[in-house]
Enzyme design. Structure first.
Site, PDB file in Angstrom:
ATOM      1  N   ASN A  84      25.872   9.343  99.393  1.00  0.00           N
ATOM      2  CA  ASN A  84      27.370   9.433 100.651  1.00  0.00           C
ATOM      3  C   ASN A  84      26.009   9.849 101.785  1.00  0.00           C
ATOM      4  O   ASN A  84      25.597  11.324 102.263  1.00  0.00           O
ATOM      5  CB  ASN A  84      28.370  10.276 100.872  1.00  0.00           C
ATOM      6  CG  ASN A  84      28.272   9.760 102.135  1.00  0.00           C
ATOM      7  OD1 ASN A  84      28.207   8.890 102.957  1.00  0.00           O
ATOM      8  ND2 ASN A  84      29.178  11.459 102.636  1.00  0.00           N
ATOM      9  N   GLY A  85      25.378   9.633 102.596  1.00  0.00           N
ATOM     10  CA  GLY A  85      24.356   9.610 103.270  1.00  0.00           C
ATOM     11  C   GLY A  85      23.006   8.437 104.065  1.00  0.00           C
ATOM     12  O   GLY A  85      23.643   7.579 103.600  1.00  0.00           O
TER      13      GLY A  85
ATOM     14  N   CYS B 269      29.788   6.964 102.875  1.00  0.00           N
ATOM     15  CA  CYS B 269      29.974   6.348 101.751  1.00  0.00           C
ATOM     16  C   CYS B 269      31.134   7.216 101.016  1.00  0.00           C
ATOM     17  O   CYS B 269      31.751   8.247 101.795  1.00  0.00           O
ATOM     18  CB  CYS B 269      29.176   5.848 100.724  1.00  0.00           C
ATOM     19  SG  CYS B 269      27.945   4.745 100.839  1.00  0.00           S
TER      20      CYS B 269
ATOM     21  N   LYS C 121      43.028   0.414 119.511  1.00  0.00           N
ATOM     22  CA  LYS C 121      43.612   0.249 118.204  1.00  0.00           C
ATOM     23  C   LYS C 121      44.351  -1.075 118.107  1.00  0.00           C
ATOM     24  O   LYS C 121      44.715  -1.351 117.060  1.00  0.00           O
ATOM     25  CB  LYS C 121      45.638   0.691 118.943  1.00  0.00           C
ATOM     26  CG  LYS C 121      45.153   2.404 118.720  1.00  0.00           C
ATOM     27  CD  LYS C 121      45.132   2.824 116.689  1.00  0.00           C
ATOM     28  CE  LYS C 121      44.166   3.318 115.882  1.00  0.00           C
ATOM     29  NZ  LYS C 121      43.223   3.924 117.214  1.00  0.00           N
TER      30      LYS C 121
ATOM     31  N   HIS D  80      38.263  -5.959 141.307  1.00  0.00           N
ATOM     32  CA  HIS D  80      35.677  -5.858 141.017  1.00  0.00           C
ATOM     33  C   HIS D  80      35.905  -7.522 140.297  1.00  0.00           C
ATOM     34  O   HIS D  80      34.539  -6.564 140.369  1.00  0.00           O
ATOM     35  CB  HIS D  80      36.056  -5.208 141.347  1.00  0.00           C
ATOM     36  CG  HIS D  80      36.842  -3.687 142.285  1.00  0.00           C
ATOM     37  ND1 HIS D  80      37.042  -3.728 143.659  1.00  0.00           N
ATOM     38  CD2 HIS D  80      37.589  -2.667 142.508  1.00  0.00           C
ATOM     39  CE1 HIS D  80      37.533  -3.449 144.159  1.00  0.00           C
ATOM     40  NE2 HIS D  80      38.082  -2.287 143.728  1.00  0.00           N
TER      41      HIS D  80
ATOM     42  N   GLU E  44      43.114   4.173 124.699  1.00  0.00           N
ATOM     43  CA  GLU E  44      43.020   4.168 123.145  1.00  0.00           C
ATOM     44  C   GLU E  44      43.757   2.659 122.585  1.00  0.00           C
ATOM     45  O   GLU E  44      44.228   2.573 121.619  1.00  0.00           O
ATOM     46  CB  GLU E  44      43.985   5.234 122.600  1.00  0.00           C
ATOM     47  CG  GLU E  44      44.000   5.434 121.514  1.00  0.00           C
ATOM     48  CD  GLU E  44      43.310   6.084 119.855  1.00  0.00           C
ATOM     49  OE1 GLU E  44      43.655   5.313 118.934  1.00  0.00           O
ATOM     50  OE2 GLU E  44      42.354   5.781 121.017  1.00  0.00           O
TER      51      GLU E  44
ATOM     52  N   LYS F  30      36.354   4.901 108.090  1.00  0.00           N
ATOM     53  CA  LYS F  30      37.115   6.584 108.596  1.00  0.00           C
ATOM     54  C   LYS F  30      36.554   8.044 109.621  1.00  0.00           C
ATOM     55  O   LYS F  30      36.743   8.306 110.498  1.00  0.00           O
ATOM     56  CB  LYS F  30      38.018   7.393 107.287  1.00  0.00           C
ATOM     57  CG  LYS F  30      38.798   8.411 108.287  1.00  0.00           C
ATOM     58  CD  LYS F  30      39.636   7.812 108.369  1.00  0.00           C
ATOM     59  CE  LYS F  30      41.022   8.839 109.252  1.00  0.00           C
ATOM     60  NZ  LYS F  30      41.749   7.949 110.514  1.00  0.00           N
TER      61      LYS F  30
ATOM     62  N   TRP G 268      29.979   1.788 101.443  1.00  0.00           N
ATOM     63  CA  TRP G 268      29.816   0.957 103.868  1.00  0.00           C
ATOM     64  C   TRP G 268      28.349   1.003 103.722  1.00  0.00           C
ATOM     65  O   TRP G 268      27.804   1.906 103.589  1.00  0.00           O
ATOM     66  CB  TRP G 268      30.393   2.088 104.200  1.00  0.00           C
ATOM     67  CG  TRP G 268      30.883   1.592 105.562  1.00  0.00           C
ATOM     68  CD1 TRP G 268      31.722   0.475 106.197  1.00  0.00           C
ATOM     69  CD2 TRP G 268      29.917   1.809 106.812  1.00  0.00           C
ATOM     70  NE1 TRP G 268      31.468   0.198 106.977  1.00  0.00           N
ATOM     71  CE2 TRP G 268      30.669   1.508 108.009  1.00  0.00           C
ATOM     72  CE3 TRP G 268      29.407   2.581 107.130  1.00  0.00           C
ATOM     73  CZ2 TRP G 268      29.976   1.374 108.970  1.00  0.00           C
ATOM     74  CZ3 TRP G 268      28.322   3.051 108.089  1.00  0.00           C
ATOM     75  CH2 TRP G 268      29.663   2.623 109.961  1.00  0.00           C
TER      76      TRP G 268
ATOM     77  N   GLU H  31      40.386  -2.442 117.188  1.00  0.00           N
ATOM     78  CA  GLU H  31      40.025  -2.273 115.389  1.00  0.00           C
ATOM     79  C   GLU H  31      40.943  -2.551 114.267  1.00  0.00           C
ATOM     80  O   GLU H  31      39.700  -2.995 112.884  1.00  0.00           O
ATOM     81  CB  GLU H  31      39.794  -0.547 115.727  1.00  0.00           C
ATOM     82  CG  GLU H  31      41.262   0.292 115.238  1.00  0.00           C
ATOM     83  CD  GLU H  31      40.672   1.198 115.588  1.00  0.00           C
ATOM     84  OE1 GLU H  31      39.783   1.784 114.837  1.00  0.00           O
ATOM     85  OE2 GLU H  31      41.567   2.035 116.581  1.00  0.00           O
TER      86      GLU H  31
ATOM     87  N   ARG I 240      35.955   5.103 102.928  1.00  0.00           N
ATOM     88  CA  ARG I 240      35.540   5.480 103.701  1.00  0.00           C
ATOM     89  C   ARG I 240      34.298   4.136 103.613  1.00  0.00           C
ATOM     90  O   ARG I 240      33.875   4.152 103.908  1.00  0.00           O
ATOM     91  CB  ARG I 240      34.136   6.736 102.825  1.00  0.00           C
ATOM     92  CG  ARG I 240      36.018   7.978 102.605  1.00  0.00           C
ATOM     93  CD  ARG I 240      35.424   9.264 102.039  1.00  0.00           C
ATOM     94  NE  ARG I 240      33.558   9.505 102.659  1.00  0.00           N
ATOM     95  CZ  ARG I 240      34.161  10.242 103.306  1.00  0.00           C
ATOM     96  NH1 ARG I 240      35.101  10.947 103.882  1.00  0.00           N
ATOM     97  NH2 ARG I 240      32.130  10.869 103.611  1.00  0.00           N
TER      98      ARG I 240
HETATM   99  C1  BG6 Z   1      35.974   6.297 113.976  1.00  0.00           C
HETATM  100  C2  BG6 Z   1      37.299   5.909 113.334  1.00  0.00           C
HETATM  101  O1  BG6 Z   1      34.788   6.014 112.096  1.00  0.00           O
HETATM  102  O2  BG6 Z   1      35.403   7.833 113.816  1.00  0.00           O
HETATM  103  C3  BG6 Z   1      37.787   6.174 114.362  1.00  0.00           C
HETATM  104  O3  BG6 Z   1      37.842   4.877 113.117  1.00  0.00           O
HETATM  105  C4  BG6 Z   1      37.780   7.557 115.204  1.00  0.00           C
HETATM  106  O4  BG6 Z   1      39.196   6.190 114.197  1.00  0.00           O
HETATM  107  C5  BG6 Z   1      35.954   7.801 115.026  1.00  0.00           C
HETATM  108  O5  BG6 Z   1      38.398   7.878 115.936  1.00  0.00           O
HETATM  109  C6  BG6 Z   1      35.490   9.057 115.004  1.00  0.00           C
HETATM  110  O6  BG6 Z   1      36.067  10.462 113.970  1.00  0.00           O
HETATM  111  P1  BG6 Z   1      36.773  11.509 114.057  1.00  0.00           P
HETATM  112  O7  BG6 Z   1      36.575  11.596 112.873  1.00  0.00           O
HETATM  113  O8  BG6 Z   1      35.182  12.422 114.467  1.00  0.00           O
HETATM  114  O9  BG6 Z   1      37.603  11.811 115.218  1.00  0.00           O
END
Ligand code: BG6
Length: 609
Positions: free
Chosen positions: A99-100, A2, A487, A506, A483, A604, A73, A490, A27
């Protein structure tokens, strides 16, 4: 995970809280709330995005100059108004945002019930508010005593901001493993989960450490340790400018941050290449130490893990040191057997991702040297790692990382080149060639953005209704296809998989049918033909093939569409090919009308397990 924010000063708190929360929505954004203290503490909460809360209070004249706020969140209890923060203890004595995760909250519920506390939500946070109240009333030693007793009693991660009924004009905070930053200026004191929330008001911040608490008064901040003794903290200046946390005319943070890559890659290269030599002195790693490493472990989550997969190919090739790449959430519980002469590299944009932080601690517990490749200065991993290599991507707001990813690649290149050189695995000629090619990357990324964006946008517009996609490549191209695939899925919610091109036959090739989108990355000369023949295999089964390849390389026989990138050193192609892959994810997503900056169910950085 959060976002929390707080303000205590001379200005109206509501505006500062809402503005701060809008900068923290990446967040978590399933519900939000604020508590404003005027004469009394008033709490306002709403389900859904911050705009719902703003609507709810827009006609209220909230004069209070002290308040806390939260954007959620959900972890414990579904997204709802009842479960939204702030939470209040039974008799309103304690109002709190958190937050946590409190891991032993069920056990604490039993304790509270034995003392006639009633709970109205499903959250661990409401339990926290009442436990603080319980200790406050039992020992009558004031806020710091109640908070410290709570910190001793609870297990888990937390950054909390608390208002006590009997202590007007004070906000109390404490943290363990969840991020918090505290700011100060002539208008008051501020707290937030991350810099962008308070950057508009001050660049002067305090870093509060684990198991420390503080009292934010209108004109000063007092810090305490777990014994309740006052401790001194140094006010530090943040180097980021406010605009970095704004969209600057771009429609979304993701496309803004994609376009910032030439600049931040250049900044990161300039911080590591001094007088045409790699200089890792800022990390504190000595040449002797670099020489001594016999094994490298790279541990990370999400996209940062994909940087690790790319780095494995480069590090092993240039240093001939074995490299293992580990997913942090597996590494921390797998009781890994680590070579004491090894180096554990933890890659993280936020420096707060719980699994990566725990992996770092596991390595330290085993007495193995640790290096953090981190973007957020002063973050937990940065402070706990033995050595830190800071990437200079600036604040990254979009949940899907782009510019931080690109700067992490640069950090790994620099480490590989320097380690290969001091271990005498690469000669001066190769060393200089690699550095010459490295410093060209920013302009080459610029070139791709200038000359390819339109082409990629056109190609992407064909795929807004697809259900599946595949990304394939070999070697470093396979690494970057991981990646590319992430991209897309997600942010667009399209199911996508990345596959080592040689592995497809395979099993998974059975999924290829007419019109299936296959994006092939083919930059590695030694295995180019092999990659092309794998693309021919999917093409012949009806796939629509898009190929990302160096300029001047003919892939027309297999590609329905081609995306060319400038020619560079074979080790550096991930920095170029990732750009069109990011753009494909972005353009397909906005063609579906989705919120590309705040994709559903994501955050994030995840500061909970
Ligand atoms: C996810 C993000 O929560 O955490 C990703 O959406 C990120 O984009 C991943 O790669 C790892 O986060 P960080 O801050 O440890 O690089």
């Amino acid at each position: 995970m959060c976002g929390i924010v707080g303000y205590n000063g001379s200005k109206k708190a509501v505006d500062i809280l809402l503005d701060g929360l809008s900068k923290l929505e990446y967040r978590g954004y399933d519900s939000a709330g604020i508590a404003i203290r005027d004469n009394d503490i008033e709490v306002f909460k709403a389900k859904g995005k911050l705009s719902n809360l703003k609507e709810k209070i827009e006609n209220k004249d909230l004069k209070g100059t002290c308040g806390i706020g939260h954007t959620r969140w959900a972890t414990h209890g579904e997204p709802s108004e009842v479960n939204a923060h702030p939470h209040v203890s039974n008799d309103g004595n304690v109002t709190l945002v958190h937050n946590g995760i409190i891991e032993n909250y069920q056990e604490l519920i039993l304790k509270l019930e034995r003392h006639d506390y009633k709970l109205y939500s499903e959250t661990d946070t409401e339990v926290l508010a009442n436990i603080i109240d319980y200790y406050y009333k039992k020992y009558k030693m004031g806020p710091i005593d109640a908070i410290n007793r709570t910190m001793v009693r609870v297990r888990g991660s937390y950054a909390i901001a608390v208002m006590f009924k009997e202590y007007p004009d004070e906000i109390w905070v404490a943290r363990k493993d969840s991020p918090m930053i505290i700011g100060k200026n002539e208008d008051g004191t501020y707290l937030a989960s991350d810099v962008p929330a308070i950057l508009k008001y001050t660049k002067n911040v305090y870093y509060i450490d684990n198991l420390e608490a503080a009292c934010l008064k209108k004109d000063k901040v007092i810090f305490y340790d777990l014994n309740g003794d006052e401790i001194q903290k140094e006010l530090k200046e943040i180097k980021w400018d406010v605009s970095a946390a704004e969209k600057e005319g771009y429609e979304h943070f993701m496309i803004k941050e994609i376009n910032e890559q030439p600049d931040v890659v250049k900044k990161t290269i300039n911080s590591l290449v001094i007088d045409n030599k790699i200089d890792l002195s800022k990390t504190g790693l000595t040449v002797e130490e670099i020489k001594s490493f016999k094994q490298i472990y790279i541990v990370a989550c999400g996209s940062a893990y994909h940087v690790g997969v790319c780095a494995q190919y480069i590090l092993e090739d240039l240093t001939r040191v074995p490299v293992r790449v580990e997913i942090a959430s597996e590494f921390r519980y797998r009781k890994p057997i680590l070579d004491k002469k090894g180096l554990v590299i933890v890659i993280s944009q936020s420096g707060e991702t719980a699994d990566s932080l725990a992996a770092l601690r596991e390595a330290k517990n085993q007495g193995v040297k640790t290096l953090g490749i981190i973007n957020v200065v002063g973050s937990s991993i940065a402070r706990e790692a033995d050595h830190v290599l800071y990437t200079l991507a600036g604040p990254e707001i979009a949940v899907a990382t782009t510019k931080a990813f690109s700067t992490q690649l640069i950090a790994c290149y620099a480490l590989a080149i320097e380690m290969g050189h001091v271990k005498r695995k690469i000669n001066n000629k190769l060393y200089n060639n690699l550095i010459n090619d490295l410093v060209k990357l920013p302009e080459q990324i610029e070139y791709i953005l200038k000359n390819n964006t339109k082409n990629v946008q056109k190609i992407s517009s064909k795929f807004s209704s697809i259900k599946d996609a595949f990304y394939i490549g070999r070697g470093l191209d396979y690494a970057i296809s991981l990646e590319g695939s992430l991209k897309l899925k997600e942010v667009s919610y399209i199911h996508s998989e990345a596959y080592a091109a040689g592995e497809l036959k395979h099993g998974t090739i059975s999924l290829i049918e007419d019109g299936t989108l296959v994006i092939g990355i083919a930059t590695q000369e030694e295995i180019f033909e092999k990659t092309i023949s794998n693309l021919v295999e999917v093409k012949s089964r009806g796939a629509y093939v898009v190929v990302v390849a160096p300029e001047g390389v003919d892939v027309s026989k297999v590609a329905n569409n081609t995306i060319n990138v400038p020619i560079t050193n074979k080790y550096f192609y991930p920095s170029l090919t990732v750009v069109p892959l990011q753009l494909i994810g972005y353009y397909i997503t906005i063609s579906k009308g989705l919120d590309v900056d705040k994709p559903r169910n994501l955050a994030k950085s995840v500061t909970v397990e």
